[in-house]
Design an enzyme around this catalytic site. Structure first.
Site, PDB file in Angstrom:
ATOM      1  N   GLU B 264       0.829  -1.208   0.000  1.00  0.00           N
ATOM      2  CA  GLU B 264       0.000   0.000   0.000  1.00  0.00           C
ATOM      3  C   GLU B 264       0.866   1.262   0.000  1.00  0.00           C
ATOM      4  O   GLU B 264       0.508   2.263  -0.623  1.00  0.00           O
ATOM      5  CB  GLU B 264      -0.967  -0.001   1.183  1.00  0.00           C
ATOM      6  CG  GLU B 264      -1.925  -1.194   1.256  1.00  0.00           C
ATOM      7  CD  GLU B 264      -2.767  -1.427  -0.001  1.00  0.00           C
ATOM      8  OE1 GLU B 264      -3.005  -0.446  -0.742  1.00  0.00           O
ATOM      9  OE2 GLU B 264      -3.152  -2.585  -0.260  1.00  0.00           O
ATOM     10  N   HIS B 267       1.636   1.985  -3.546  1.00  0.00           N
ATOM     11  CA  HIS B 267       0.521   2.719  -4.163  1.00  0.00           C
ATOM     12  C   HIS B 267       0.521   4.177  -3.692  1.00  0.00           C
ATOM     13  O   HIS B 267       0.336   5.105  -4.475  1.00  0.00           O
ATOM     14  CB  HIS B 267      -0.821   2.091  -3.743  1.00  0.00           C
ATOM     15  CG  HIS B 267      -1.203   0.850  -4.496  1.00  0.00           C
ATOM     16  ND1 HIS B 267      -1.247   0.782  -5.854  1.00  0.00           N
ATOM     17  CD2 HIS B 267      -1.600  -0.385  -4.039  1.00  0.00           C
ATOM     18  CE1 HIS B 267      -1.659  -0.440  -6.235  1.00  0.00           C
ATOM     19  NE2 HIS B 267      -1.866  -1.167  -5.150  1.00  0.00           N
ATOM     20  N   GLU B 293      -0.422  -0.859  -9.948  1.00  0.00           N
ATOM     21  CA  GLU B 293      -0.051  -2.139  -9.341  1.00  0.00           C
ATOM     22  C   GLU B 293       1.447  -2.401  -9.489  1.00  0.00           C
ATOM     23  O   GLU B 293       2.059  -3.031  -8.617  1.00  0.00           O
ATOM     24  CB  GLU B 293      -0.879  -3.253  -9.993  1.00  0.00           C
ATOM     25  CG  GLU B 293      -0.955  -4.539  -9.204  1.00  0.00           C
ATOM     26  CD  GLU B 293      -1.731  -4.427  -7.898  1.00  0.00           C
ATOM     27  OE1 GLU B 293      -2.428  -3.410  -7.678  1.00  0.00           O
ATOM     28  OE2 GLU B 293      -1.628  -5.360  -7.079  1.00  0.00           O
TER      29      GLU B 293
END
Lengths: 501, 501
Positions: B264, B267, B293
């Protein structure tokens, strides 16, 4: 379908959407004060401004005026709920459309500049630097009250925003009598022996656990709420099923933090008690800020600083802080210690209303033109000396202490004292209705307290203005006498005083 | 001012507001998964629906079409940024206006019913009960792709939503080669001696502290972000200066939770790296889900499961969990253990893409009409047997495991594998550009990694489609070969294998 029915159906659909948008705005505000990363300030400002503009557009939509016209033209067909909704919305609508967007923008800019100037002035203890901003805010406030209704006292027009149904003509004698009564009590306390504070350290982890237990016991519903830490504690109703409270933990002041949580839980239980079936009708709001404050103050003070509550709390405090030797007597004395000070938000129950009355008298003088902005610091200091017996050494600790005026929020302060007055009368009636109230509180059973408030206050939402809701609940009472009797009863006993006849 | 300049100015103002509204919606979604009280579900649904409707109204405003027409008519006057913004927005606008509100509503209802039916069917292991919902969603999906562009392969139309610029004609041979190469590697691993997992308990308090240290070291900026626990971890970009990540702590699985946080954070750093100056221009988005991704996977796998990273991590793990005797060798083996399983989200780096390829082949068959809904469970099980060597004992653990199809999200799965392919090629080039990369990682210096990604990926936002951004960064590469080389390099060495020539 009759024209009335159609207008009501369309209006409620429109209002439901407006309330939904209000909830979105509330979440943005909640997050800003609890979770928002530091760098997000500018982005959040844009989000709040956009939603606020959309709310304004929807509230001032000309169709709203047309629906209200239709409904007002067939008043006899309206249910009491509909009539109340139409009355509430008419006030909001008229106030919004009567203010030109030019004036709204000038006010917004003056607020923003005023806040910045106030922060600086407070930091530098330089009232003169803030004075031009305050003057501009006053001028714009008068321009605003003129635009809304030039036939009424400007302060009455302002009060409608906070405590509709209340007027200067009512407040002045009420506050004057209260002031004199409080000064008399305070003089008596000053001559008595001072009570001891609770003077120990309480680790924050234990406070978190204690607050969670207390708010759940009171009846604040955690299925539709939550408690978070915040710099300046507040309560926010985001939507049905979503009412959040915040608090602040002080390692060296257990009672201040706990009082704050109980206070906010009181606000929160009011919001949680507003009937869901009222969504979109224009009545699903607190009847006034004063009535809201009556709920927080009642739980915080009448219940939360009572001997019975302290008796119940003792075991919990000893459980969470086994290293301290705090007893219920310590808690009771510490909770009810009276000490005149300079700072409103730190004030005890007896002096708090004197802080408010100073502000009320001064802002009334400013708006009526009997006090000039330049004379405000002296007028402030003179009243502190006269009513509280203390004199601010600096303007930063005096006239500059509160944020309210920097945002042009004149007429707001009385709500705090109205809350205490309402709470005193409500408490008087509740105790008569629940003979074993204190025995119940002592064993942690707060259900009858909440049930009484739900029935007499929360479920009424804004079906009537606050004074009528309170009158329905308590009958014709002298609220000043109720408050003074309550304060003499508790503090008189603690300080060994008898009220002069 | 030229007509072009005026159109651009008005368009960017409009888009800025649309992005602000998107941020409001994002906060509502974030709060729903992190803080929202249980009873607020219905209210939150209304808030999200209202904001979503407003976003749709603004996106499909006819003025948007007119501005785009004007700008497209003077293409030669546009800067590269403007040209990219116009291209991106044209795709979004056309897709939105081509879908009738009737179709959008039928789709929304089918999604909602599909989700409910899927939850039930999964619980009861009863695919037949979900089959009619799936059929309806497929039919509506084809109706949607027809409405958008009946001249193209329906799967290509769907891909535009997730990975614009990618087509079935490209994906099919890419995924077929990757599948064969992965099956070969997996067969070799299956014949080798299995690696030991990290099999100890790690108290959650220590994990919290560890995750906080790791994400800060990687370069995730906590001034404009925060980490919270959530049931299903996700990252959300709310606004410039506000990008939040979430994670899940497992007491019995340190590496899974930590891998999730690193994923995360990957991201999050992408979102934090999108240039603020691009606000309102139509390019301030990830170029594709696949490229998004690639960022999470690169940090999670290429960096986070490397020997160098485990060497750096060892002291931190030993500090936060002094009672465990975990070494860097344990961490490295535990991070790279390969074991074919039934569940995609629990899969290791080698088998993960086989899970995706099964889904890609099946949804392509469904949309092309070569696989009937009724035959889906058998087709699923046969492919699991063939590619992964495992056969689901129940449909609940097989064809019913993912939520995606229940919401009609066909064409989404390939993005996961595209991310791994992009990450492999990006990693190959980065390692050449930073010769001391692993020495830096070993001492916890991740700055050059982030700087390289900022320069070659994050700062490009959606100025080009993802395949072009990656090609600019790495040149002409064979991404399948890059990924297989990377996997053989790491897992071959750990399992003592040599890649067949």
């Amino acid at each position: 379908l009759s024209e009335t029915t159609t207008a009501w159906t369309e209006l409620t659909a429109h209002l439901t959407e407006l309330e939904t948008l209000g909830g979105v705005s509330a979440l943005l505000a909640w997050d800003q004060q609890t979770n928002m990363p530091p760098a997000a300030g500018a982005s959040r400002g844009k989000q709040l401004a956009l939603i606020s503009r959309m709310q304004h557009e929807r509230l001032t939509d000309p169709r709203v005026g047309a629906w209200l016209d239709t409904l007002e033209a067939s008043k006899t067909e309206l249910s009491p709920l509909q009539a109340a909704g139409v009355r509430n919305l008419r006030m909001r609508y008229d106030r919004s459309v009567k203010l030109s967007s030019d004036l709204v923008e000038r006010f917004a800019r003056a607020e923003s500049d005023g806040f910045t100037a106030w922060v600086q002035a407070k930091q530098n203890n330089d009232f003169a630097a803030f004075a031009p901003n305050l003057q501009l805010l006053l001028d714009l406030t008068l321009e605003k009250t003129q635009a809304i209704d030039s036939s009424r006292h400007p302060y009455d027009v302002l009060l409608d925003d906070f405590d509709p149904g209340m007027t200067v003509a009512q407040l002045k004698p009420l506050f004057a009598r209260l002031r004199d009564g409080l000064v008399q009590l305070l003089d008596a306390i000053a001559a008595a022996e001072q009570l001891a504070p609770v003077d120990e350290l309480f680790p924050v982890a234990g406070q978190r656990a204690l607050h969670a237990e207390v708010m759940a016991a009171l009846g604040y519903d955690l299925q539709s709420g939550r408690l978070d830490p915040a710099e300046h504690p507040f309560t926010i109703g985001i939507a049905p099923g979503d009412v959040r409270i915040t608090t602040h933990y002080y390692e060296d002041d257990l009672l201040s933090g706990l009082g704050g949580t109980i206070h906010e839980a009181g606000h929160g239980m009011y919001e949680q008690g507003l009937p869901v079936s009222f969504v979109g009708t224009g009545v699903r709001d607190a009847a006034s800020l004063g009535l809201h404050e009556s709920q927080s103050r009642f739980w915080e003070n009448t219940i939360g600083r009572s001997q019975a509550f302290c008796n119940w709390l003792e075991a919990k405090v000893q459980h969470h802080f086994p290293d301290t030797g705090v007893t219920s007597a310590d808690l009771y004395r510490g909770s009810n210690r009276v000490e005149p000070g300079l700072i409103r938000v730190a004030a005890d129950e007896v002096t708090y209303n004197l802080h408010i009355i100073v502000r009320f008298e001064l802002e009334l003088g400013l708006l009526e033109g009997t006090i000039a902005v330049a004379d405000l610091p002296d007028a402030w200091n003179a009243r502190y000396q006269e009513y509280l017996g203390v004199r601010p050494p600096t303007d930063a600790k005096g006239v500059l202490q509160d944020v309210h005026w920097s945002g042009g929020a004149f007429g707001y302060f009385p709500s705090y004292t109205l809350g205490n007055l309402y709470a005193a009368s409500l408490g008087n009636s509740m105790i008569k209705a629940i003979p074993d109230l204190w025995a119940r509180v002592e064993r942690g059973d707060f259900a009858p307290v909440l049930a009484w408030l739900r029935e007499h206050v929360h479920s009424k939402a804004h079906l009537q203005d606050a004074p009528l809701i309170v009158a329905d609940a308590v009958g014709e009472r002298d609220a000043v006498e109720d408050l003074l009797t309550y304060l003499w009863g508790r503090h008189g006993a603690l300080y060994g005083l008898t009220r002069p006849v």
